[in-house]
Every structure is written in structure tokens, then in C-alpha cells.
Motif scaffolding. Structure first.
Motif, PDB file in Angstrom:
ATOM      1  N   LEU A   1      48.657  39.656  32.316  1.00 25.58           N
ATOM      2  CA  LEU A   1      49.190  39.314  31.002  1.00 25.58           C
ATOM      3  C   LEU A   1      48.599  40.170  29.883  1.00 25.58           C
ATOM      4  N   GLY A   2      47.543  40.912  30.197  1.00 29.19           N
ATOM      5  CA  GLY A   2      46.924  41.746  29.174  1.00 29.19           C
ATOM      6  C   GLY A   2      46.168  40.953  28.124  1.00 29.19           C
ATOM      7  N   VAL A   3      45.548  39.837  28.540  1.00 30.07           N
ATOM      8  CA  VAL A   3      44.765  39.004  27.617  1.00 30.07           C
ATOM      9  C   VAL A   3      43.379  38.800  28.214  1.00 30.07           C
ATOM     10  N   THR A   4      42.531  38.065  27.495  1.00 25.11           N
ATOM     11  CA  THR A   4      41.173  37.834  27.975  1.00 25.11           C
ATOM     12  C   THR A   4      41.144  36.684  28.985  1.00 25.11           C
ATOM     13  N   PRO A   5      40.217  36.707  29.947  1.00 22.62           N
ATOM     14  CA  PRO A   5      40.098  35.590  30.889  1.00 22.62           C
ATOM     15  C   PRO A   5      39.821  34.257  30.198  1.00 22.62           C
ATOM     16  N   SER A   6      39.069  34.275  29.084  1.00 22.42           N
ATOM     17  CA  SER A   6      38.765  33.019  28.395  1.00 22.42           C
ATOM     18  C   SER A   6      40.030  32.382  27.826  1.00 22.42           C
ATOM     19  N   ALA A   7      40.955  33.215  27.333  1.00 20.28           N
ATOM     20  CA  ALA A   7      42.215  32.674  26.809  1.00 20.28           C
ATOM     21  C   ALA A   7      43.022  32.023  27.932  1.00 20.28           C
ATOM     22  N   VAL A   8      43.080  32.684  29.079  1.00 19.12           N
ATOM     23  CA  VAL A   8      43.800  32.134  30.221  1.00 19.12           C
ATOM     24  C   VAL A   8      43.141  30.838  30.679  1.00 19.12           C
ATOM     25  N   SER A   9      41.817  30.829  30.717  1.00 15.46           N
ATOM     26  CA  SER A   9      41.088  29.643  31.185  1.00 15.46           C
ATOM     27  C   SER A   9      41.392  28.415  30.324  1.00 15.46           C
ATOM     28  N   GLN A  10      41.491  28.610  29.022  1.00 14.38           N
ATOM     29  CA  GLN A  10      41.786  27.483  28.137  1.00 14.38           C
ATOM     30  C   GLN A  10      43.155  26.882  28.443  1.00 14.38           C
ATOM     31  N   HIS A  11      44.148  27.735  28.626  1.00 21.61           N
ATOM     32  CA  HIS A  11      45.497  27.237  28.918  1.00 21.61           C
ATOM     33  C   HIS A  11      45.559  26.594  30.309  1.00 21.61           C
ATOM     34  N   LEU A  12      44.846  27.169  31.279  1.00 25.13           N
ATOM     35  CA  LEU A  12      44.837  26.592  32.617  1.00 25.13           C
ATOM     36  C   LEU A  12      44.207  25.206  32.611  1.00 25.13           C
ATOM     37  N   SER A  13      43.195  25.013  31.774  1.00 21.26           N
ATOM     38  CA  SER A  13      42.552  23.698  31.693  1.00 21.26           C
ATOM     39  C   SER A  13      43.545  22.635  31.230  1.00 21.26           C
ATOM     40  N   VAL A  14      44.414  22.996  30.279  1.00 20.01           N
ATOM     41  CA  VAL A  14      45.419  22.058  29.792  1.00 20.01           C
ATOM     42  C   VAL A  14      46.445  21.769  30.885  1.00 20.01           C
ATOM     43  N   LEU A  15      46.909  22.818  31.577  1.00 22.32           N
ATOM     44  CA  LEU A  15      47.891  22.638  32.656  1.00 22.32           C
ATOM     45  C   LEU A  15      47.298  21.816  33.797  1.00 22.32           C
ATOM     46  N   LEU A  16      46.013  22.012  34.053  1.00 20.54           N
ATOM     47  CA  LEU A  16      45.336  21.252  35.111  1.00 20.54           C
ATOM     48  C   LEU A  16      45.253  19.773  34.736  1.00 20.54           C
ATOM     49  N   ALA A  17      44.884  19.507  33.496  1.00 21.10           N
ATOM     50  CA  ALA A  17      44.773  18.121  33.042  1.00 21.10           C
ATOM     51  C   ALA A  17      46.124  17.415  33.048  1.00 21.10           C
ATOM     52  N   ALA A  18      47.192  18.188  32.845  1.00 16.59           N
ATOM     53  CA  ALA A  18      48.536  17.605  32.832  1.00 16.59           C
ATOM     54  C   ALA A  18      49.115  17.446  34.231  1.00 16.59           C
ATOM     55  N   GLY A  19      48.385  17.880  35.250  1.00 18.81           N
ATOM     56  CA  GLY A  19      48.868  17.750  36.623  1.00 18.81           C
ATOM     57  C   GLY A  19      49.921  18.775  37.003  1.00 18.81           C
ATOM     58  N   LEU A  20      50.011  19.879  36.253  1.00 18.56           N
ATOM     59  CA  LEU A  20      51.022  20.902  36.537  1.00 18.56           C
ATOM     60  C   LEU A  20      50.493  22.012  37.435  1.00 18.56           C
ATOM     61  N   VAL A  21      49.184  22.148  37.506  1.00 21.74           N
ATOM     62  CA  VAL A  21      48.576  23.120  38.412  1.00 21.74           C
ATOM     63  C   VAL A  21      47.412  22.455  39.123  1.00 21.74           C
ATOM     64  N   THR A  22      47.008  23.043  40.207  1.00 22.22           N
ATOM     65  CA  THR A  22      45.832  22.600  40.943  1.00 22.22           C
ATOM     66  C   THR A  22      44.924  23.788  41.153  1.00 22.22           C
ATOM     67  N   ARG A  23      43.673  23.549  41.451  1.00 26.24           N
ATOM     68  CA  ARG A  23      42.753  24.647  41.696  1.00 26.24           C
ATOM     69  C   ARG A  23      41.905  24.338  42.925  1.00 26.24           C
TER      70      ARG A  23
END
Length: 286
Positions: free
Chosen positions: A241-263
Motif C-alpha cells: 500500500l506504500g504506507v507505514t506498518p504502524s498505520a496498517v497496524s492501527q487499522h488491522l486492530s479495528v478490523l480484528l476487534a470487529a471480527g472481520l479479520v483474524t490473526r
């Protein structure tokens, strides 16, 4: 990568692939553990016996009826010195051409393949594991068969190897055109095979999700969810995506909390993947 390669010890690097496409066996040491890093492989390479270096290089060339190029002539009299030059050239190639931009995506593709194979083994047993490993591989009645129609009939001597109790190492590769085996007298045999997803290693994503999904989740999270049809790491997603890992991590945390992704953790990697709910959202949105 060609301009960067030209600035390295490129004559030696090109010579390490013999004209028929063979490379000396010592250049690809067997993995000693899962998720082995490049540095560990290079340490094994450094420790190669000079006699093995000489044998493998001459076998790669003379076995196919080709003379040694001038850059490899030292293998006959100074194999140890040539080995050190090879290790230096490979390390520079890795650091200059592969590690910065290619490896983050490649590592994720390889990790995702291992996750897929483990899932097939858990859900469907050996039949499922080997069903789509490669066209050269077949499994029937507890016997694993490997055939390569592109090799001359006398390249390998047909035969059976009893590996009961020795295990089997499966190693996905982004450089293999088809599955091939490595059988040793002691220890488990190894089968290297083409990893799934090779075509997306150099991919740059343009899929941002549909307008409806972007309105629901926001543009960044909709794009991440669209990308996670296959497992991926934070660093891989950031690279694509051409962005920083920290930016991606923040969005993934929201998707994880919403049950849309798993890790899940696999070795040193943490892989994210869409859940069933996340996949349903993407399907309904198309």
C-alpha cells in the motif's frame, strides 16, 4: 533490479547457474528448522567443505558437458577462497536487490503457503496436502510419487525410498518451476515445490473496495479487508500500500476487534486473514 546487479560481482553470480540451468547443490542448503532466515543459510554456506564446493561446481558444469568459466577456475586450486567470494557476492545481492523491497512480499507469500498446507493436512490428511502441491507429485495408498517429464529418462535412477520414521520436509519456493526432491542417507527427505501466489509477489494493489464498503469501513480499512483474502503480514500490507506498518497496524486492530479479520503467529510472522464475516462483506459488496 538489473542496474543494481550490474554493480555487484555479477560475472560470478551469473556463473553460479550452469548453462542447462543447474546450480551447485551446496548453494541451497537444506533448512535446519522452520522459518530459517537468510543469515542462517549463509552461515551454513560459509561452513561448506572446500571439497564439496569443488565437487558440486564441477558436477554442475561437467555433468552437462560444459567447461568451467574463467571466473570459477579457482575452484580447482583455491575452493575455500572462491567460497568466501561467493558468500560475499550472495550477501551483497541479498542486501541490495532482494531484502529491501522483494523479500517482505515474498516472505508473506511463502508463509501463506505453509499456512494453507498445514490447513489441508489438518482438515483432509495427506490426500488433501498432496492433491494440489504440484503436478509432478501424486499420493496413493501411502506412497508419494514424484515424476518430472522434462528430465531425460536416465537423469534419475527409478527406485523406492523407505522414509518411515524419518519424516518429510516440504519447502515452498518462489524459484522452482516444479517439485523436486532431495534424498539424503540419514535424516528426512525434502521436497521443494512452487509456492502458491507466485504471481502476486510483484503486485501493487489498486483494489480499494467498492464505494459501499468504503463508506461502511473507511477507505483504508476497506482496502485492507479486500487484500486479506490470502494471509498477509503487517509489513507486507504496508509495502503493497506504500504506507507505514504502524498505520496498517492501527487499522488491522479495528478490523480484528470487529471480527472481520483474524490473526495467527507462524514462526516470527503474524499473519492476518479475513474471517468468514469479512469475506461475506466483501462478497456482498461486489
Amino acid at each position: 533490479m538489473r542496474p543494481q546487479v550490474a554493480a555487484l560481482d555479477s560475472e560470478l553470480l551469473h556463473a553460479l547457474i550452469a548453462p542447462p540451468g543447474y546450480s551447485p547443490d551446496f548453494l541451497t542448503p537444506r533448512p535446519t528448522r522452520p522459518w530459517m532466515g537468510f543469515g542462517e543459510g549463509l552461515d551454513i554456506l560459509h561452513a561448506t567443505s572446500p571439497d564439496v564446493v569443488r565437487h558440486d561446481i564441477e558436477a554442475a558444469y561437467h555433468g552437462a558437458g560444459h567447461p568451467l568459466p574463467a571466473v570459477l577456475q579457482d575452484v580447482r586450486t583455491r575452493p575455500g577462497e572462491l567460497l568466501q567470494r561467493i558468500c560475499t557476492a550472495l550477501r551483497q545481492y541479498w542486501e541490495t536487490c532482494l531484502e529491501p523491497a522483494w523479500w517482505p512480499r515474498a516472505r508473506t507469500v511463502l508463509a501463506a503457503d505453509i499456512v494453507h498446507r498445514a490447513r489441508m493436512l489438518a482438515e483432509r490428511g495427506a490426500d488433501g496436502l498432496f492433491a494440489d502441491l504440484d503436478t509432478r507429485v501424486s499420493w496413493h495408498d501411502g506412497i508419494l510419487t514424484l515424476r518430472d517429464q522434462n528430465l531425460p529418462p536416465d537423469f534419475y535412477s527409478p527406485g523406492a525410498v523407505d522414509v518411515a520414521g524419518r519424516g518429510l520436509v516440504l519447502a515452498p519456493s518462489l524459484f522452482a518451476r516444479g517439485a523436486f526432491s532431495d534424498i539424503v542417507p540419514d535424516g528426512p527427505p525434502c521436497i521443494t515445490y512452487p509456492a502458491r501466489g507466485l504471481g502476486v509477489v510483484a503486485e501493487r494493489t489498486t483494489d480499494g473496495g467498492s464505494p459501499a464498503l468504503r463508506k461502511l469501513l473507511g477507505a483504508a480499512r476497506a482496502q485492507l479487508l479486500a487484500l486479506l483474502g490470502e494471509p498477509a503480514t503487517t509489513s507486507d500490507l504496508a509495502h503493497r500500500l506504500g504506507v507505514t506498518p504502524s498505520a496498517v497496524s492501527q487499522h488491522l486492530s479495528v478490523l480484528l476487534a470487529a471480527g472481520l479479520v483474524t490473526r495467527s503467529r507462524h514462526g516470527r510472522n503474524v499473519l492476518y486473514e479475513r474471517t468468514l464475516l469479512g469475506s461475506q462483506l466483501c462478497r456482498r459488496d461486489t
